[in-house]
Design a protein around this motif. Sequence first.
Motif, PDB file in Angstrom:
ATOM      1  N   ARG A  40       0.821  -1.214   0.000  1.00 56.23           N
ATOM      2  CA  ARG A  40       0.000   0.000   0.000  1.00 56.23           C
ATOM      3  C   ARG A  40       0.858   1.269   0.000  1.00 56.23           C
ATOM      4  N   TYR A  41       2.102   1.146   0.499  1.00 59.10           N
ATOM      5  CA  TYR A  41       2.977   2.312   0.595  1.00 59.10           C
ATOM      6  C   TYR A  41       4.014   2.399  -0.524  1.00 59.10           C
ATOM      7  N   PHE A  42       3.934   1.520  -1.497  1.00 64.58           N
ATOM      8  CA  PHE A  42       4.870   1.608  -2.614  1.00 64.58           C
ATOM      9  C   PHE A  42       4.772   2.946  -3.346  1.00 64.58           C
ATOM     10  N   PRO A  43       3.556   3.459  -3.616  1.00 67.55           N
ATOM     11  CA  PRO A  43       3.481   4.787  -4.258  1.00 67.55           C
ATOM     12  C   PRO A  43       4.088   5.892  -3.401  1.00 67.55           C
ATOM     13  N   LEU A  44       3.983   5.773  -2.081  1.00 73.43           N
ATOM     14  CA  LEU A  44       4.584   6.780  -1.201  1.00 73.43           C
ATOM     15  C   LEU A  44       6.109   6.729  -1.303  1.00 73.43           C
ATOM     16  N   VAL A  45       6.665   5.534  -1.433  1.00 73.45           N
ATOM     17  CA  VAL A  45       8.103   5.419  -1.690  1.00 73.45           C
ATOM     18  C   VAL A  45       8.436   6.127  -3.001  1.00 73.45           C
ATOM     19  N   GLY A  46       7.560   5.986  -3.992  1.00 73.58           N
ATOM     20  CA  GLY A  46       7.756   6.684  -5.260  1.00 73.58           C
ATOM     21  C   GLY A  46       7.766   8.194  -5.081  1.00 73.58           C
ATOM     22  N   VAL A  47       6.896   8.693  -4.218  1.00 72.99           N
ATOM     23  CA  VAL A  47       6.886  10.130  -3.928  1.00 72.99           C
ATOM     24  C   VAL A  47       8.239  10.568  -3.387  1.00 72.99           C
ATOM     25  N   LEU A  48       8.793   9.803  -2.462  1.00 72.91           N
ATOM     26  CA  LEU A  48      10.087  10.165  -1.866  1.00 72.91           C
ATOM     27  C   LEU A  48      11.209  10.084  -2.893  1.00 72.91           C
ATOM     28  N   VAL A  49      11.186   9.065  -3.742  1.00 64.15           N
ATOM     29  CA  VAL A  49      12.198   8.952  -4.799  1.00 64.15           C
ATOM     30  C   VAL A  49      12.077  10.125  -5.764  1.00 64.15           C
ATOM     31  N   GLY A  50      10.843  10.463  -6.129  1.00 69.80           N
ATOM     32  CA  GLY A  50      10.632  11.606  -7.018  1.00 69.80           C
ATOM     33  C   GLY A  50      11.075  12.917  -6.384  1.00 69.80           C
ATOM     34  N   LEU A  51      10.807  13.069  -5.098  1.00 72.70           N
ATOM     35  CA  LEU A  51      11.250  14.271  -4.395  1.00 72.70           C
ATOM     36  C   LEU A  51      12.772  14.377  -4.382  1.00 72.70           C
ATOM     37  N   ALA A  52      13.449  13.249  -4.187  1.00 72.21           N
ATOM     38  CA  ALA A  52      14.916  13.256  -4.194  1.00 72.21           C
ATOM     39  C   ALA A  52      15.436  13.685  -5.558  1.00 72.21           C
ATOM     40  N   GLY A  53      14.845  13.130  -6.613  1.00 77.79           N
ATOM     41  CA  GLY A  53      15.256  13.525  -7.957  1.00 77.79           C
ATOM     42  C   GLY A  53      14.975  14.985  -8.233  1.00 77.79           C
ATOM     43  N   ALA A  54      13.802  15.454  -7.801  1.00 75.81           N
ATOM     44  CA  ALA A  54      13.440  16.854  -8.015  1.00 75.81           C
ATOM     45  C   ALA A  54      14.358  17.795  -7.249  1.00 75.81           C
ATOM     46  N   LEU A  55      14.715  17.408  -6.030  1.00 78.74           N
ATOM     47  CA  LEU A  55      15.606  18.242  -5.213  1.00 78.74           C
ATOM     48  C   LEU A  55      16.988  18.338  -5.851  1.00 78.74           C
ATOM     49  N   VAL A  56      17.526  17.214  -6.294  1.00 79.36           N
ATOM     50  CA  VAL A  56      18.827  17.232  -6.963  1.00 79.36           C
ATOM     51  C   VAL A  56      18.759  18.082  -8.229  1.00 79.36           C
ATOM     52  N   PHE A  57      17.669  17.982  -8.947  1.00 80.57           N
ATOM     53  CA  PHE A  57      17.505  18.778 -10.167  1.00 80.57           C
ATOM     54  C   PHE A  57      17.505  20.268  -9.844  1.00 80.57           C
ATOM     55  N   CYS A  58      16.707  20.662  -8.872  1.00 80.56           N
ATOM     56  CA  CYS A  58      16.589  22.090  -8.542  1.00 80.56           C
ATOM     57  C   CYS A  58      17.907  22.668  -8.029  1.00 80.56           C
ATOM     58  N   LEU A  59      18.617  21.912  -7.208  1.00 82.04           N
ATOM     59  CA  LEU A  59      19.900  22.387  -6.681  1.00 82.04           C
ATOM     60  C   LEU A  59      20.951  22.450  -7.783  1.00 82.04           C
ATOM     61  N   SER A  60      20.976  21.436  -8.631  1.00 79.70           N
ATOM     62  CA  SER A  60      21.966  21.405  -9.716  1.00 79.70           C
ATOM     63  C   SER A  60      21.732  22.529 -10.704  1.00 79.70           C
ATOM     64  N   LEU A  61      20.469  22.870 -10.907  1.00 79.88           N
ATOM     65  CA  LEU A  61      20.132  23.889 -11.892  1.00 79.88           C
ATOM     66  C   LEU A  61      20.665  25.272 -11.512  1.00 79.88           C
ATOM     67  N   GLN A  62      20.978  25.448 -10.247  1.00 85.01           N
ATOM     68  CA  GLN A  62      21.524  26.736  -9.819  1.00 85.01           C
ATOM     69  C   GLN A  62      22.952  26.939 -10.311  1.00 85.01           C
ATOM     70  N   LEU A  63      23.647  25.843 -10.621  1.00 80.31           N
ATOM     71  CA  LEU A  63      25.057  25.926 -10.996  1.00 80.31           C
ATOM     72  C   LEU A  63      25.379  25.289 -12.341  1.00 80.31           C
ATOM     73  N   LEU A  64      24.485  24.467 -12.850  1.00 75.35           N
ATOM     74  CA  LEU A  64      24.798  23.666 -14.033  1.00 75.35           C
ATOM     75  C   LEU A  64      23.719  23.828 -15.104  1.00 75.35           C
ATOM     76  N   PRO A  65      24.037  23.454 -16.342  1.00 80.66           N
ATOM     77  CA  PRO A  65      23.048  23.526 -17.418  1.00 80.66           C
ATOM     78  C   PRO A  65      21.883  22.562 -17.184  1.00 80.66           C
ATOM     79  N   LEU A  66      20.799  22.808 -17.900  1.00 82.77           N
ATOM     80  CA  LEU A  66      19.583  22.004 -17.750  1.00 82.77           C
ATOM     81  C   LEU A  66      19.858  20.525 -17.997  1.00 82.77           C
ATOM     82  N   SER A  67      20.546  20.211 -19.086  1.00 78.34           N
ATOM     83  CA  SER A  67      20.776  18.810 -19.443  1.00 78.34           C
ATOM     84  C   SER A  67      21.561  18.073 -18.369  1.00 78.34           C
TER      85      SER A  67
END
Length: 248
Positions: free
Chosen positions: A36-63
Amino acid sequence: MSRQWRLFLLALGYFTRLPLPPIEHFEPAELNDAARYFPLVGVLVGLAGALVFCLSLQLLPLSVSIVLSMLATVWLTGVFHEDGLADTMDGLGGGWTREQALAIMKDSRIGSYGAIALLLALMLKFTSLSHIKIEILPFVMVAAHAVSRLAAVLVIARQEYVREEGKAKPLASKLSLTSLWVAIVLGLAPMLLLPVDQWPALLLVAVVWLWFSRKLSRRLGGYTGDCLGAMQQLTELAFYLGILMLAF
């Protein structure tokens, strides 16, 4: 609440590499309730990816930021789902019979079908993310990881596990109605982060889910753990493509 926390930790430990305290008196059957909590794990994985993306975007190109976000999610999950995609494509592509397909999927070595599928999936994911509007991209990442894990849970709910043993065997029991509804709510809740006009992207996810579920039923008579990983990867990609289609 203590039982629900225990089930969540089981789901988190099953699907990620995060260091977690040991679960005392663990019973394999509990993993079925933890679905029942597998989608919630997905939320956390997605949040981790989104956080890394947002932080990286401050210093690095989009790609580069997108590649780093992909790297974060792959590391966090231990290439669990990508491995399932490769094994499933090897089995379905190289096996003429159900028995041959299952034997190939059990082989730890990667074949040509799996290698090509994995390469194309990663390329398609990177390209798709590169073309999604940057304003909604972090939210799309979170929603995609949640929805795609819900898709895997729905396979568990609808089909039979086809191996006598395996890592996913404890999941093989039919989900309770409560577990199913909790998974649905958790899997769809991140859609609230997106504008309503992006919600039709779920239609393509549904189409891919129906197509691949039918293929699993016809070729294997059900699913394996690898098939759940493949479904997650395919529906995640379908969600990104659905978002892109709405932009044109």
